[in-house]
Design an enzyme around this catalytic site. Structure first.
Site, PDB file in Angstrom:
ATOM      1  N   SER A 147       1.021  -1.256  -0.246  1.00  0.00           N
ATOM      2  CA  SER A 147       0.187  -0.200  -0.030  1.00  0.00           C
ATOM      3  C   SER A 147       1.066   1.274  -0.475  1.00  0.00           C
ATOM      4  O   SER A 147       2.354   1.109   0.473  1.00  0.00           O
ATOM      5  CB  SER A 147      -0.737  -0.118   1.080  1.00  0.00           C
ATOM      6  OG  SER A 147      -1.583   1.499   1.323  1.00  0.00           O
ATOM      7  N   TYR A 160      -2.237  -0.566  10.399  1.00  0.00           N
ATOM      8  CA  TYR A 160      -1.813  -0.818   8.977  1.00  0.00           C
ATOM      9  C   TYR A 160      -0.804  -0.448   8.285  1.00  0.00           C
ATOM     10  O   TYR A 160      -0.147  -0.916   7.842  1.00  0.00           O
ATOM     11  CB  TYR A 160      -3.678  -0.374   8.648  1.00  0.00           C
ATOM     12  CG  TYR A 160      -3.931  -1.131   6.327  1.00  0.00           C
ATOM     13  CD1 TYR A 160      -4.196  -1.724   6.396  1.00  0.00           C
ATOM     14  CD2 TYR A 160      -3.759   0.766   6.275  1.00  0.00           C
ATOM     15  CE1 TYR A 160      -4.346  -2.276   4.978  1.00  0.00           C
ATOM     16  CE2 TYR A 160      -3.682   0.727   4.328  1.00  0.00           C
ATOM     17  CZ  TYR A 160      -4.301  -1.123   4.396  1.00  0.00           C
ATOM     18  OH  TYR A 160      -4.333  -0.970   2.670  1.00  0.00           O
TER      19      TYR A 160
END
Length: 270
Positions: A147, A160
């Site tokens: 990501s 995350y």
């Protein structure tokens, strides 16, 4: 690593998180390229429907396998199910993952453990088990979906972002280990993308435009063909990840990242 186009014809690709979003898009695009598929996610109904769709549209085999990869022993169980179908995995796409939003101090510790187990543990475990076969055959690929969050700490998404930083670093190091082996390794770093990830969290969690899953998969396959260790999807996302995060002072970087994420207690599984 070869810079030639990777040939997916008569390969078997295992895709985790295959029921929706980026995982489902990978499945559709690789079925078009002639790959057989092992589709893995928690939602069995969605997997069965996707497998039927792909087999009807292309002369390929698609095997749905329902599994919660964050559960203890899930990876070994998955490997056993794959072996029972009599297939060898040539390409692994580690796409399954989820994010939690909110202050860590008020988060559910069990859910945080599951986030780490899936985003980091399952990805690493599955890679470790499948990689030896790829090396032995001197052909194959591993695509790990990281990501843009991998490039900077993000308040209210602390876990995350940290798990995705692990995925990026792990994949880049593995690329170095496997250089010249015939096995390609790539970390894909999408920015905000039109997937179910934001449905529960709310559309205001991240500001700005979103890329499509088609954009992300196209970027990934192009980078795989070029033998790159990592790719950031989208020119704007790449500038922020590769340039802006290195130039900005640490305190400013953290504060700006936090402005784009509202404290939430919700989560979304991909």
């Amino acid at each position: 690593m070869s810079r030639n186009t990777f040939d997916f014809v008569q390969t078997t690709v295992l895709v985790t998180g295959a029921s929706t979003g980026i995982g489902a898009e990978f499945a559709r695009r690789l079925a078009e390229r002639g790959a057989d598929l092992v589709l893995v996610a928690r939602s069995e109904d969605k997997l069965i429907a996707l497998a039927a769709e792909l087999e009807a549209a292309h002369p390929i085999r698609a095997i749905p396998v329902a599994a919660d990869l964050s559960a203890p022993g899930a990876i070994d169980t998955l490997i056993g199910k794959v072996a029972a179908h009599g297939v060898e995995i040539d390409v692994l796409i580690n796409n399954a993952g989820f994010g939690t939003f909110g202050d860590l101090a008020t988060s559910d510790p069990v859910r945080i453990d599951q986030e780490i187990d899936l985003n980091v543990g399952a990805l690493t475990s599955l890679t470790t088990r499948i990689l030896p076969g790829l090396i032995a055959r001197r052909h194959g690929a591993i695509i790990n979906v990281a990501s843009n969050a991998a490039f900077q700490p993000i308040p209210y998404m602390a876990v995350y972002a940290a798990t995705k930083a692990y995925v990026l670093s792990f994949t880049q190091a593995l690329w170095g280990e496997l250089h010249g082996s015939g096995v390609r390794v790539l970390a894909v770093c999408p920015g905000p993308t039109e997937t179910p990830f934001f449905e529960i969290a709310g559309n205001d969690v991240m500001l700005g435009s979103r890329r499509t899953t088609t954009d992300v998969v196209r970027s990934a396959l192009r980078a795989l063909d070029r033998g790159r260790p990592s790719v950031v999807d989208g020119i704007g996302n790449a500038f922020v990840a590769r340039v802006a995060t290195r130039l900005a002072p640490e305190r400013l970087l953290i504060r700006v990242a936090g402005r784009y994420v509202s404290p939430r207690s919700s989560h979304q599984q991909l």
